[in-house]
Scaffold this motif. Structure first.
Motif, short mmCIF file in Angstrom:
data_model
loop_
_atom_site.label_atom_id
_atom_site.label_comp_id
_atom_site.label_asym_id
_atom_site.label_seq_id
_atom_site.Cartn_x
_atom_site.Cartn_y
_atom_site.Cartn_z
N ALA A 48 3.90 6.95 -2.87
CA ALA A 48 3.00 5.61 -2.00
C ALA A 48 3.57 4.11 -2.73
O ALA A 48 2.99 4.52 -3.92
N VAL A 49 3.81 3.19 -2.14
CA VAL A 49 3.88 1.91 -3.04
C VAL A 49 2.72 0.45 -2.37
O VAL A 49 3.02 0.53 -1.23
N ASP A 50 2.42 -0.06 -3.09
CA ASP A 50 0.89 -0.97 -2.62
C ASP A 50 1.60 -2.56 -3.19
O ASP A 50 2.25 -2.26 -3.77
N PHE A 51 1.17 -3.03 -2.01
CA PHE A 51 1.11 -3.94 -2.68
C PHE A 51 0.11 -5.01 -2.77
O PHE A 51 -1.20 -5.03 -1.72
N ARG A 52 -0.25 -5.64 -3.94
CA ARG A 52 -1.82 -6.81 -3.48
C ARG A 52 -1.47 -8.12 -3.04
O ARG A 52 -0.32 -8.34 -3.19
N VAL A 91 11.69 3.17 -7.75
CA VAL A 91 12.90 4.14 -8.58
C VAL A 91 13.45 3.34 -9.88
O VAL A 91 13.16 3.61 -11.11
N LEU A 92 13.95 2.64 -9.73
CA LEU A 92 13.68 1.21 -10.56
C LEU A 92 13.27 0.70 -11.26
O LEU A 92 13.80 0.06 -13.08
N GLY A 93 11.95 0.67 -11.51
CA GLY A 93 11.53 0.32 -11.81
C GLY A 93 11.22 -0.92 -11.75
O GLY A 93 10.28 -2.11 -12.56
N LEU A 94 11.64 -1.96 -10.68
CA LEU A 94 11.45 -3.25 -9.99
C LEU A 94 11.19 -4.07 -9.23
O LEU A 94 11.61 -4.50 -8.86
N LEU A 95 9.92 -3.51 -9.02
CA LEU A 95 8.94 -3.52 -8.11
C LEU A 95 8.04 -5.17 -8.53
O LEU A 95 8.38 -5.37 -9.72
N ALA A 96 7.98 -5.79 -7.10
CA ALA A 96 7.85 -7.37 -7.68
C ALA A 96 6.33 -7.71 -8.74
O ALA A 96 5.86 -5.64 -8.25
N SER A 97 5.92 -8.61 -9.32
CA SER A 97 4.66 -8.05 -10.10
C SER A 97 3.28 -7.54 -9.45
O SER A 97 2.23 -7.39 -9.70
N ASN A 98 3.57 -8.03 -8.21
CA ASN A 98 2.02 -7.52 -6.93
C ASN A 98 2.03 -6.05 -6.95
O ASN A 98 1.64 -5.97 -6.14
N GLY A 99 3.38 -5.78 -7.48
CA GLY A 99 3.26 -3.98 -6.30
C GLY A 99 3.57 -2.71 -7.35
O GLY A 99 3.25 -3.19 -8.77
#
Length: 603
Positions: A48-52, A91-99
């Motif tokens: 599960a992935v969340d964004f603020r 997977v790559l650890g490259l989510l945006a800073s708020n993710g």
């Protein structure tokens, strides 16, 4: 592909999901099962992935499970906003800073990436984890030579020390990626590369560390079908040779079925179906998967071909955006009267400036002696690869570029070389819809103002009349009135293209020139826009000149097809003539490059 792999379809059923086992009951507890487990490169469990956001946490991905094995290609498909790229970036650890990863695990070769340090994750990227991003222009430094950019990546990832050895490795990587004359090309800048060449440079970067897993995020979505096929062939050959596992992100189910071993279908952040690519294609269970199949132009083209071979008239008419009987009647009627647009021996020559202050310029012929007719009420498609001259031809018909020689007439009157008043009058009768709906709209104008702009420019009525016309246009293109107050940045790609179409129709033109009008959209939105254009043509009696590199789209919407290569018109005819009996090798190559051309589909 491993025959012992578990095959599942997941489908919404009430509040939960059902799982359909399509395997032969292989016991994964056997030695073969254990060996298959050793081949697992990536396993995503209940992710599960969340964004603020200002309104709190927004869940972009929920409950995702998938497995990628060594040497296997797994395609994640879905429309824009489905969560497929978010999953890959997690997977790559490259989510945006708020993710952030809110739940679940990402196992990479037995290592839980959610528990490793940022330093460890950074060391994996570029070596064990590779990436080929979507847009090569925004992912390459415009002021740095291509070779130097690859050099820096090799050095930063500890694959080479600074010095001459890095240069030799760079040339070798570019050659592997299929770039001709790699030694010379390494010294050039991104703007000196075509789109396909830039994408090959990104493939060279992505594979430079010989990664165990390569994430290819829409690597060919903006490219011609022939260039797309060449790049995907090259990528497939390289990853097969290296044993690299590939996670392919795409919105085209036809492309995924042709290129992938396994397909994972995402919808609104959830995986709704997954299994072997051909099995999902032949036996889709989820309604969204069926919608993706119905929307993909490549599969629609194949469906038309199969329906015609089997004499399935009902299926054929459903797949065609303009029913055959109506198209033939319109073509017969158009043939009895003078064409709306007539082009005779049109040539356009550009002067290319030489390098340096004393560099000698040279002539470049973009359009070379082209002649064509566009009958009233018809759709004429001009197809060809990038650089074939089709967009330059469209600009000449729009009176944006004057022809160097030859003539262009509209409704019997010459285009260009007239008074300013005559040119303004011509603008009312001919309107364009361009490729990128964002760059063709002023970001500072609201939707209402964008649609109203041509009405103001041509002094159409008073403010009340213009408002009434804008609301009428919004209704015609299925834009809610509530969207009229928004700005382009607040709209989806499909909504922005609807705004562009509404603006083009504001002055009630007779000819609409669609220059790659759907190529930047995902397949679901693309299908919506194509159906909208077909409906508007029937309702308003419009004539379309459709510029595209995608022959699959042409088969759905066009009456006649003209094929351009290197500025020349090399073939023309009805859609059936060109698709069933292509006369040139170039046209056959374009047709052969359509994804899923040879797939068997359940009709």
């Amino acid at each position: 592909m491993n025959d012992e792999k578990k095959t599942q379809h997941t489908d919404d059923a009430g509040a939960g999901k059902r799982v359909i086992d399509l395997t032969d009951g292989t016991d994964t507890g056997t030695a073969q099962g254990a060996q298959a487990a050793d081949d697992v490169v990536l396993r995503v469990e209940d992710l599960a992935v969340d964004f603020r956001t200002e309104g709190g946490a927004a869940r972009a991905v929920r409950g995702a499970n998938l497995t990628v094995r060594r040497g296997e290609t797994v395609a994640i498909v879905g429309e824009s906003g489905s969560g497929k790229t978010t999953l890959a970036m997690a997977v790559l650890g490259l989510l945006a800073s708020n993710g952030s990863v809110a739940e679940g695990h990402i196992w990479f070769r037995g290592e839980d990436l959610g528990k490793v340090s940022a330093q460890r994750l950074a060391s994996l990227r570029g070596t064990d984890l590779g990436l080929v991003p979507q847009d090569p222009m925004t992912n390459l430094d415009p002021v740095m030579p291509i070779g130097r950019q690859i050099d820096e990546g090799l050095i930063d990832n500890g694959l080479r020390r600074p010095g001459r050895d890095a240069r030799g490795r760079t040339v070798e990587l570019l050659s592997e990626a299929g770039l001709p004359d790699a030694a010379r090309r390494a010294s050039q800048y991104p703007h000196e590369f075509s789109g396909g060449m830039r994408q090959r440079a990104l493939i060279a970067m992505g594979l430079s560390g010989r990664p165990a897993l390569l994430v290819a995020d829409e690597p060919t979505s903006a490219l011609d079908v022939t260039v797309q096929r060449g790049i995907l062939d090259q990528l497939s050959d390289l990853t097969h040779e290296l044993g690299t596992a590939v996670l392919l992100i795409t919105h085209d189910l036809g492309l995924a079925a042709e290129r992938a071993d396994q397909v994972v279908v995402m919808y609104r952040g959830e995986i709704v179906e997954q299994g072997p690519a051909r099995e999902v294609l032949m036996n889709p269970h989820h309604e969204y998967t069926k919608r993706l199949m119905a929307s993909a132009p490549s599969l629609a083209s194949r469906r038309i071909e199969i329906a015609r071979e089997r004499g399935l008239e009902e299926v054929l008419q459903e797949a065609l955006l303009a029913p055959e009987a109506e198209a033939e009647a319109a073509a017969g009627q158009a043939g009895a009267e003078a064409p709306l647009v007539s082009v005779r021996d049109a040539t356009k020559v550009f002067r290319i400036r030489g390098r340096g202050l004393l560099g000698r310029g040279k002539d470049f012929t973009a359009v070379d002696g082209v002649s064509l007719d566009v009958p009233r009420g018809s759709t004429v498609a001009v197809v060809g690869e990038s650089g074939s001259g089709k967009s330059t031809l469209a600009r000449m018909i729009l009176d944006i570029e004057p022809p160097t020689s030859g003539t262009i007439t509209f409704d019997g009157e010459p285009v260009g070389g007239r008074t300013q008043a005559a040119r303004i009058a011509y603008r009312r009768r001919v309107q364009p819809v361009f490729q990128d709906p964002y760059s063709s709209l002023d970001p500072m104008y609201s939707v209402f103002r964008a649609i109203e702009e041509p009405l103001r420019a041509h002094a159409y009525g008073d403010q009340a009349a213009r408002r009434e016309r804008v609301e009428e246009l919004a209704d015609q293109v299925a834009l809610g009135k509530g969207l009229l107050r928004r700005f382009p940045s607040e709209l989806s790609g499909g909504q922005r293209q609807r705004v562009a179409i509404a603006r083009a129709l504001a002055l009630r033109p007779e000819l609409v020139v669609c220059d790659e009008a759907v190529s930047a959209l995902d397949v679901v939105v693309q299908a919506q826009i194509l159906r909208l254009l077909a409906g508007l043509q029937e309702e308003l009696g419009l004539t379309y000149l459709f510029i595209t590199h995608d022959l699959a789209v042409v088969r759905q919407i066009a009456d006649r097809v003209l094929v351009m290569q290197d500025g020349r018109l090399v073939e023309e005819g009805t859609v059936d003539e060109v698709f069933d009996s292509p006369r040139t090798g170039y046209t056959r190559a374009l047709l052969d490059a359509i994804p899923g051309k040879d797939l068997e589909l359940a009709l």
